[in-house]
Structure formats: structure tokens, C-alpha cells
Design a protein around this motif. Structure first.
Motif, PDB file in Angstrom:
ATOM      1  N   GLY A   8     -60.977 -21.374  17.626  1.00 31.90           N
ATOM      2  CA  GLY A   8     -59.644 -21.913  17.362  1.00 31.90           C
ATOM      3  C   GLY A   8     -58.679 -20.824  16.924  1.00 31.90           C
ATOM      4  O   GLY A   8     -57.505 -20.816  17.306  1.00 31.90           O
ATOM      5  N   PHE A   9     -59.161 -19.879  16.125  1.00 34.82           N
ATOM      6  CA  PHE A   9     -58.302 -18.789  15.655  1.00 34.82           C
ATOM      7  C   PHE A   9     -57.897 -17.887  16.814  1.00 34.82           C
ATOM      8  O   PHE A   9     -56.744 -17.468  16.906  1.00 34.82           O
ATOM      9  N   ILE A  10     -58.820 -17.617  17.718  1.00 32.97           N
ATOM     10  CA  ILE A  10     -58.521 -16.786  18.887  1.00 32.97           C
ATOM     11  C   ILE A  10     -57.506 -17.488  19.781  1.00 32.97           C
ATOM     12  O   ILE A  10     -56.559 -16.875  20.277  1.00 32.97           O
ATOM     13  N   ALA A  17     -49.134 -14.923  20.822  1.00 36.78           N
ATOM     14  CA  ALA A  17     -48.804 -13.791  21.696  1.00 36.78           C
ATOM     15  C   ALA A  17     -48.013 -14.264  22.917  1.00 36.78           C
ATOM     16  O   ALA A  17     -47.015 -13.645  23.303  1.00 36.78           O
ATOM     17  N   MET A  18     -48.437 -15.375  23.520  1.00 38.53           N
ATOM     18  CA  MET A  18     -47.711 -15.900  24.681  1.00 38.53           C
ATOM     19  C   MET A  18     -46.304 -16.343  24.284  1.00 38.53           C
ATOM     20  O   MET A  18     -45.344 -16.147  25.027  1.00 38.53           O
ATOM     21  N   VAL A  21     -44.129 -13.232  23.979  1.00 39.61           N
ATOM     22  CA  VAL A  21     -43.828 -12.663  25.294  1.00 39.61           C
ATOM     23  C   VAL A  21     -42.805 -13.525  26.035  1.00 39.61           C
ATOM     24  O   VAL A  21     -41.819 -13.015  26.576  1.00 39.61           O
ATOM     25  N   VAL A  22     -42.993 -14.820  26.054  1.00 39.75           N
ATOM     26  CA  VAL A  22     -42.077 -15.715  26.758  1.00 39.75           C
ATOM     27  C   VAL A  22     -40.709 -15.719  26.073  1.00 39.75           C
ATOM     28  O   VAL A  22     -39.665 -15.677  26.736  1.00 39.75           O
ATOM     29  N   GLY A  23     -40.694 -15.742  24.746  1.00 40.87           N
ATOM     30  CA  GLY A  23     -39.430 -15.696  24.008  1.00 40.87           C
ATOM     31  C   GLY A  23     -38.663 -14.421  24.274  1.00 40.87           C
ATOM     32  O   GLY A  23     -37.432 -14.442  24.467  1.00 40.87           O
TER      33      GLY A  23
END
Length: 85
Positions: A8-10, A17-18, A21-23
Motif C-alpha cells: 500500500g505504501f509503494i 509521483a504520478m 508528473v501530471v500536475g
């Protein structure tokens, strides 16, 4: 050692991270579109200024019926003009 908490942490890290990147991508696209719009406005303004300058130049050329020729003096005449009070 893979427990449900570790997985769950991963997944949570990957989601963050996604999101970053998207922001960032959306922010860059927005900046690009605003700059592109500003460039278009500047080009339109530039075209208007060039057209106004051309009209003004043509008005000056048509209003001046004869060209004024520059006064030509020799260097001797210039030096005597300077010496006279």
C-alpha cells in the motif's frame, strides 16, 4: 517481507509521483498556451503598428511635393563660416 502495508505504501508513493508528473505537465501546457496567446496578440499589434507607420510614411511622401536637397558647402566655406563672428 511483502506485507499489505508495504504494498500500500509503494502504491501511495507511485500515486504521489504520478500526480506530481501530471500536475507539472498540465502546468507547462497552460504556460505554453498563455505564451502562445500573448505571442499572437503581439504579432497582431505589430502588424497594426507597421500598417499605421506605412500610412504615415505615404502621407509624408505625398504631402511633400518637392524634395529638399541638402546644402553642399566645401570644407573651405565651412572653415570660413566658423571663423566669422
Amino acid at each position: 517481507m511483502k506485507s499489505p502495508a508495504n504494498c500500500g505504501f509503494i502504491l501511495f508513493e507511485a500515486l504521489i509521483a504520478m500526480t506530481v508528473v501530471v500536475g507539472s505537465g498540465i502546468g507547462l501546457i497552460d504556460i505554453h498556451q498563455r505564451l502562445q496567446g500573448r505571442h499572437t496578440e503581439i504579432q497582431a499589434s505589430k502588424a497594426k503598428l507597421w500598417a499605421a507607420a506605412s500610412v504615415y510614411e505615404m502621407q509624408i511622401k505625398t504631402s511633400t511635393k518637392q524634395q529638399v536637397s541638402p546644402i553642399k558647402k566645401s570644407t573651405r566655406q565651412l572653415s570660413t563660416d566658423r571663423q566669422q563672428p
